[in-house]
Design an enzyme around this catalytic site. Structure first.
Site, PDB file in Angstrom:
ATOM      1  N   ASP A 328     -27.723   9.061  64.840  1.00 25.50           N
ATOM      2  CA  ASP A 328     -27.720   9.188  66.288  1.00 25.50           C
ATOM      3  C   ASP A 328     -26.286   8.946  66.771  1.00 25.50           C
ATOM      4  OD1 ASP A 328     -28.936   9.435  68.869  1.00 25.50           O
ATOM      5  OD2 ASP A 328     -28.730   7.265  69.092  1.00 25.50           O
ATOM      6  N   ASP A 627     -31.280   3.922  67.294  1.00 26.68           N
ATOM      7  CA  ASP A 627     -31.445   2.723  68.096  1.00 26.68           C
ATOM      8  C   ASP A 627     -32.567   2.869  69.117  1.00 26.68           C
ATOM      9  OD1 ASP A 627     -30.196   4.580  69.670  1.00 26.68           O
ATOM     10  OD2 ASP A 627     -28.488   3.328  70.219  1.00 26.68           O
ATOM     11  N   ASP A 631     -35.841   7.583  68.154  1.00 23.47           N
ATOM     12  CA  ASP A 631     -35.401   7.672  66.763  1.00 23.47           C
ATOM     13  C   ASP A 631     -36.442   7.169  65.773  1.00 23.47           C
ATOM     14  OD1 ASP A 631     -32.871   8.618  67.533  1.00 23.47           O
ATOM     15  OD2 ASP A 631     -32.174   6.582  67.899  1.00 23.47           O
TER      16      ASP A 631
END
Length: 896
Positions: A328, A627, A631
């Site tokens: 990410d 985070d 995700d």
């Protein structure tokens, strides 16, 4: 509730849900719908009971082998050995149970993210009710600081902005509007007239219509994805399972041959039975799973000191063979904090000094212009920094963009609180998304008044008539106006969020509607959520180690590509793909292109899962960092899921295998190095254990084949197993990493644990151990004329010392023990000395000698034993001494 709510006008959505935007639902209708749709909560999946989870730990093949070894040990009367094996089995079962039980809690943690209360209209009255009682059709009010309790269609809003990073990955706060969106396939991040469960209101207020609750929300969709994600066995688990099967089959075959051969030669059935089961215990390294666990646990302790918490032990080894990191962007590769990186002032663009962390002009005139620009940005600002004495720390309360401006001012040497006292505010025209600008009126100590305005350049520039250059206010002619827009466009192409700051003196008779006219341009500020400095180097290190880094983000493609270029992730031929483009790809096309795609932008949770699965389908070992809530499914699906400890949600942490306590991408690279070192150590003690076991079995097998008496008694076989399979093998598990461990590519995920010649080395050394021990035994019985008991004592000593010397050889696959350094692992030296002390005890301590049926050995006996045991090390030492001058000459030649 399958309507595309973002495509409907607010009144159409209200009518479709049979509600009333002014009065809301009646209490009776709300109660009926609650019974129909159920509570606004994420449902728990059917969970495996703790008892079932615990019992499942004993179904592993290697555990079954250990249980069989336990039965054998008890049959031999070796109660201590049997209890030890049982303890190992139970310990592994408890560890596995704790890991699986905790993983099952991920969906429960997701449920905790829902808002506890909601401000709802019921029968025309505003009430605060538990969020779980909301139903589709409810009308709710949202204010700054509220967590959105359900998915909703906005009815009206005032300066509404939401933090949606946890759901969409958008790094900046998202401005919301009421107007309908025509595109039915608009990505989640572009549905700006919708608000979603679990996101947070950062600014403004709104009234909204609840369109979905519970498992029908976007958060509910993620909960479904988490449950559906499959957690595969790690490479280490697969290798150990294969190893266990091979060992059992070989052990049974060899033991069968030894027993049958002995019976054919007329040996007593009972003695051959004891010999057979003793060999079975020796051939199966029952301590292997425990030593693997200890090696992993020690690695985990080292990783905790390096800011990585491993929640599942095999994940350490999995990191070592990682080939792809799907990361990410927000908060992982970037700081998750908007930062002013560029300003345009006095006709020139100034970049923030990343090393010093400051904005500063190259000359005094530019410095003054920079300070005036930033003073305007500070005064036209409603945010508040947590600390003004820490440049670069942009934390505080308020809009992330405004916090970035305050932080930039601090870096330039200004004090926002001091400026607020020197220029008290006397009026404000607040920011609204329709206006795209904000204005404040201030006055100074001389009672002079000024208006400062900030906003989008294309909106604000037409309201400007002047520009401040080098301290002078000059007319904003067409050339200067073009220069401002060119600078704005250049910053925008670099994916910066650009704001123009302007001002004007304020006359007493100026009405508020004239504040934003005849303005003086001070300059432009460009900001972005920048890469972590450590992440840049970490991406380079990962590339050198053969690990590819892929960015998967909900952010705009231009922003994502700009960050990827700064990180060094985008090379010629690499591609940037949006979620919409990904939707248009077939699985076959994605499979063809996945190796070239380095950035995925504007993606949703299903997209992340699809990318992870595409890499895994090509045989890669995939690590997924994350985070946000969005995700969690991909983190759980990946071979190794890595969650951020500081900014990560509890959901992602529970779904992960590893948590970074410093949110530092570089920690992942250190973890990969640790994983590779641990796998190397596992290969070391597998090489050592199996070589030793081959030698033990071979000496008995060859003796039976040659018609010799048994070289070792059953209790002596068990003693050899005890002193050689314990401390020395554990010492190999904590060997330091070999030089250059990160300069080689990852091992193939399908690689056998015996790859790279390990099987040949095991067989060769095992044959040497077995033959040398049998040779000493045969010579002692024959030419030297010793008794059977003394010959067995010499065979016992030779077998044990041969294995202990092998500890030092096993420490390196491509170097000799002298090149590695005898004392570079002091624990190995201590373990060998401890085992030698135990050997001497059973030979020279009378009651132990009686128990193990040994005789004391003379000095000449020990000389023969030493030469037979250490001749491989002696040959290696001679070779190194002879070749050392040649190596020194070659190095000198290369340098010259």
């Amino acid at each position: 509730m399958a309507a595309l709510w973002h495509t409907l006008k607010p009144d159409e959505a209200v009518i479709q849900l049979r509600s009333d935007s002014e009065r809301g639902l009646t209490p009776q209708e709300a109660e009926r719908r609650l019974a129909e749709y159920g509570p606004n909560a994420l449902k728990e999946a059917h969970k495996t009971s703790p008892v079932e989870i615990f019992i499942a730990q004993f179904k592993d093949f290697m555990v079954m082998v250990l249980l069989a070894a336990t039965v054998i040990s008890f049959l031999l009367g070796e109660t201590g050995d049997g209890i030890t094996i049982v303890a190992i089995v139970i310990m592994n079962a408890i560890l596995g149970f704790m890991q699986e039980y905790r993983a099952e809690k991920s969906v429960e943690t997701l449920r905790a993210l829902t808002a506890p209360e909601a401000h709802v209209l019921r029968g025309g009255e505003r009430q605060d009710i538990p969020a779980r009682d909301l139903v589709p059709g409810d009308i709710i009010d949202l204010e700054a600081g509220d967590r959105v309790p359900a998915d909703c269609r906005l009815i009206f809003q005032t300066s509404l902005e939401l933090e949606e990073a946890a759901l969409t990955g958008e790094s900046t706060s998202v401005k919301k509007m009421v107007a309908d969106i025509a595109d039915p396939n608009a990505p989640l991040a572009d549905r700006t007239n919708m608000v979603f469960m679990g996101t947070t209101v950062s600014r403004g207020r709104a009234r909204a219509l609840v369109t979905a609750t519970g498992m029908s929300t976007e958060m509910g969709t993620i909960a479904h994805l988490i449950r559906e994600a499959v957690e595969d066995q790690t490479p280490l688990q697969r290798r150990l399972e294969q190893l266990g099967k091979v060992l059992v089959i070989l052990s049974l075959l060899i033991v069968g041959v030894v027993v049958i051969t002995g019976l054919l030669r007329g040996e007593p059935l009972y003695q051959m039975f004891l010999t057979g089961v003793s060999l079975a215990v020796a051939a199966i390294p029952e301590g292997l799973p425990a030593i693997v666990t200890i090696a992993l646990a020690l690695g985990v302790q080292r990783m905790i000191r390096a800011h990585a918490i491993v929640r599942r032990l095999p994940a350490v080894e999995t990191l070592g063979c990682t080939t792809v990191i799907c990361s990410d962007k927000t908060g992982t590769l970037t700081r998750n904090q908007m930062t002013v990186t560029d300003v345009w002032v006095n006709g020139q663009r100034i970049a923030r000094d990343a090393d010093e962390g400051v904005l500063s002009g190259p000359d005094e005139a530019t410095k003054k212009g920079l300070h005036h620009l930033l003073r305007g940005a500070v005064l036209c600002n409603n945010a508040r920094l947590a600390k003004e004495d820490r440049p670069g720390d942009g934390t505080g309360q308020g809009d992330p963009t405004e916090l970035a401006l305050l932080s930039a001012a601090v870096e330039a040497g200004l004090k926002p609180s001091q400026l607020a006292r020197q220029f008290p505010r006397v009026g404000e025209i607040p920011f609204e998304s329709e206006r795209q600008r904000m204005a404040v009126a201030v006055k100074n100590a001389a009672n002079q008044s000024f208006v400062y305005v900030k906003g989008a350049a294309d909106v604000l520039l037409p309201r400007c008539r002047f520009i401040e250059l080098n301290g002078q206010v000059l007319p904003l002619d067409d050339v200067r106006r073009r220069d401002v827009m060119l600078a704005n466009d250049a910053m925008a192409r670099d994916a910066l969020r650009v704001l123009l700051v302007a001002y004007r003196p304020l006359r007493l008779d100026d009405a508020e509607e004239h504040w934003e006219s005849e303005l003086v341009v001070l300059g432009l500020t460009g900001m972005i959520d920048p890469p972590r400095p450590e992440a840049v180097q970490a991406v380079v290190q990962a590339h050198r180690a053969g690990v590819q880094t892929v960015m998967i983000t909900g952010d705009h493609p231009n922003t994502a590509a700009a960050i990827a270029r700064q990180l060094g992730m985008l090379d010629a031929g690499d591609q940037v793909v949006t979620g919409r483009e990904l939707d248009a790809m077939t699985d076959q096309e994605l499979d063809r292109r996945v190796d070239r795609i380095r950035v995925y932008a504007r993606v949703s949770p299903p997209h992340k899962l699809r990318v992870v699965r595409a890499w895994k389908a090509r045989g890669h070992v995939v690590a997924m960092t994350g985070d946000g809530v969005n995700d969690a499914p991909a983190v759980k699906e990946a071979d190794i899921g890595v969650a951020m400890g500081l900014t990560g949600t509890d959901v992602t942490k529970e779904a992960s295998a590893m948590i970074l306590t410093d949110d530092n991408f570089a920690t992942i690279v250190r973890a990969i190095e640790e994983g590779r070192a641990i796998y190397d150590n596992i290969r070391k003690f597998i090489r050592y254990l199996l070589s030793c076991n081959v030698g033990e079995v071979l000496v008995m097998f060859l003796a039976a084949f040659m018609g010799l008496p048994l070289p070792l008694l059953p209790i002596q076989i068990l003693f050899v197993n005890l002193v050689t399979d314990g401390l020395p093998a554990m010492a190999l598990g904590i060997d330091p990493p070999a030089p250059g461990v990160m300069d080689r590519p990852p091992r193939p995920p399908s690689e056998s644990i015996f790859a790279r010649g390990l099987g040949t080395k095991i067989a060769f050394r095992g044959i040497l151990i077995g033959v040398s021990s049998l040779m000493v035994f045969a010579l002692a019985l024959g030419p030297w004329g010793l008794g059977l008991r003394e010959a067995r004592s010499m065979a016992l000593a030779t077998l044990i010392l041969s294995q202990l010397f092998h500890v030092f050889d096993a420490r390196a696959e491509d170097r000799s023990f002298l090149e590695v350094g005898l004392f570079s692992n002091p624990w190995a030296v201590l373990a060998v000395l401890s085992s030698i002390a135990m050997l001497l005890a059973v030979i020279y301590v009378p009651w132990l000698s009686q128990l193990f049926k040994t005789d004391p050995l003379a000095l000449g006996d020990w000389l023969i034993v030493f030469v037979a045991s250490a001749f491989v090390q002696l040959l290696a030492a001679v070779r190194d001494v002879l070749l050392k001058p040649l190596r020194r000459f070659n190095r000198a030649t290369v340098r010259s």
